[in-house]
Write an enzyme that holds these catalytic residues in place. Structure first.
Site, PDB file in Angstrom:
ATOM      1  N   CYS A  49     -99.989 -47.798  52.928  1.00  0.00           N
ATOM      2  CA  CYS A  49     -99.810 -47.011  51.785  1.00  0.00           C
ATOM      3  C   CYS A  49     -98.592 -45.817  52.114  1.00  0.00           C
ATOM      4  CB  CYS A  49    -100.856 -46.145  51.092  1.00  0.00           C
ATOM      5  SG  CYS A  49    -101.796 -45.367  52.428  1.00  0.00           S
ATOM      6  N   HIS A  60    -100.631 -39.223  48.657  1.00  0.00           N
ATOM      7  CA  HIS A  60    -100.141 -38.505  50.117  1.00  0.00           C
ATOM      8  C   HIS A  60     -98.695 -38.040  49.901  1.00  0.00           C
ATOM      9  CE1 HIS A  60    -103.278 -41.183  51.643  1.00  0.00           C
ATOM     10  NE2 HIS A  60    -102.562 -42.049  52.088  1.00  0.00           N
TER      11      HIS A  60
END
Length: 340
Positions: free
Chosen positions: A132, A245
């Site tokens: 990711c 994130h």
């Protein structure tokens, strides 16, 4: 009538699997029949897909014959066992684990960055979905690399607990509640307190002193960009955020770069939303922009004070959506458009 495809979601009851199902629906993917697969513990549960209620089946006994595309997100050991079995039955596997990412004959794909690599699925019937953190970084850096070249990347990541799964989200909520009530932050998943803290430790440490998560970003960047000589160093930290994130990225370019040129390129880059207006101030954050969104958000673009080949960026994205489920579905979309 346009062609439709039989699709299997492996790990359907997990956080990423559930998101894959919702994204297939949101993007009107041409699904004929959807098979939802998980372990025997979850078999028999029902999940919604549009107006349908679909019963989850046991992966271990499922026959992939007749399934066109398999979206796998149930852990590396599960993919290691069942992805080759699915591919042998004629199903093209898009695997969200790290198991196959570094195998030379399996493509590692970010659709906005190296869509042409999808053609390599014919080797073994498997396409790997990157980490990711790697995905959002490379979506942001692709237009800059094309225009100026990139010699070096220094990245620090601030990663949400959803990247570790639903249990870790529940653990963070529990830690937070305990601390807010004046009690110790008891946790069975973390060796140190995560609530109201930052942990510079994701995955296991390798002999080099870097964690496996950090080395994933190094190795995957080189493979996706097709540049074994690009210099990458990473520090990955877990933060008490549920979704999204964040990354602080510094790049050294081969040709001189300016903030104005970088902004112009990023403003029109596919999959990117530019939020960079220091005067307001306007910049993206994980909770207020990235969570539950599909785009990669970029802001805080700054010139290196000592170099016309240095640039700093702040990049955020929803790690479960763009960092996992959406990227997999986008690969599937290109697969049916160009190859199947």
């Amino acid at each position: 009538m346009s062609k439709k495809y039989n699709v299997a979601v492996v790990g359907a009851t997990g956080l990423v699997g559930e998101t894959m199902i919702s994204i297939l629906e949101e993007r009107n993917f041409p699904v004929d029949k959807l098979h939802l697969l998980a372990s025997s513990r979850s078999a028999g549960k029902t999940l919604k897909f549009g107006k349908q209620k679909i019963t989850v089946q046991d992966l271990s006994t499922f026959d992939f014959k007749g399934v066109d595309i398999g979206l796998f997100s149930a852990g590396g050991s599960v993919s290691a066992e069942h992805a080759p079995r699915a591919a042998k039955a004629g199903c093209v596997v898009i695997d969200n684990t790290s198991w196959f990412r570094q195998e030379e004959d399996i493509p590692l794909v970010v659709p906005e960055v190296n869509p042409e690599a999808i053609a390599g699925y014919k080797n073994r019937g498997i396409i790997a979905n990157p980490n990711c953190s790697t995905i959002q970084m490379l979506v942001a850096l692709k237009p800059l690399r094309d225009a100026f070249g990139i010699h070096r990347i220094i990245v620090s990541t601030y990663q949400a607990v959803s990247g570790a799964g639903r249990r870790h989200m529940e653990d963070l909520a529990k830690q937070t509640a305990l601390l807010m009530n004046g009690r110790p932050a008891d946790s069975k998943l973390y060796k140190k307190q995560l609530a109201f803290n930052v942990l510079p430790h994701i995955d296991v440490f390798e002999d080099s002193g870097y964690t496996r998560e950090e080395m994933k970003m190094v190795r995957e960047t080189r493979k996706i960009f097709g540049d074994p000589d690009i210099r990458v160093t990473a520090t990955a930290a877990r933060v008490p955020v549920f979704f999204g994130h964040s990354e602080s990225i510094y790049i050294e370019t081969r040709d001189p770069v300016t903030v104005a040129k970088a902004r112009k390129l990023l403003k029109k880059a596919p999959g990117v939303v530019l939020m960079d207006d220091p005067a307001k101030p306007r910049y993206p954050t994980a909770a207020t922009e990235a969570a539950n969104k599909d785009a990669v958000f970029v802001g805080r673009i700054r010139q290196d004070l000592d170099s016309d080949r240095g640039l700093n960026l702040w990049v955020v994205a929803d790690n479960v959506r763009k960092g996992a489920a959406l990227n997999s579905v986008q690969i599937a979309e290109l697969l049916v458009k160009e190859y199947l």
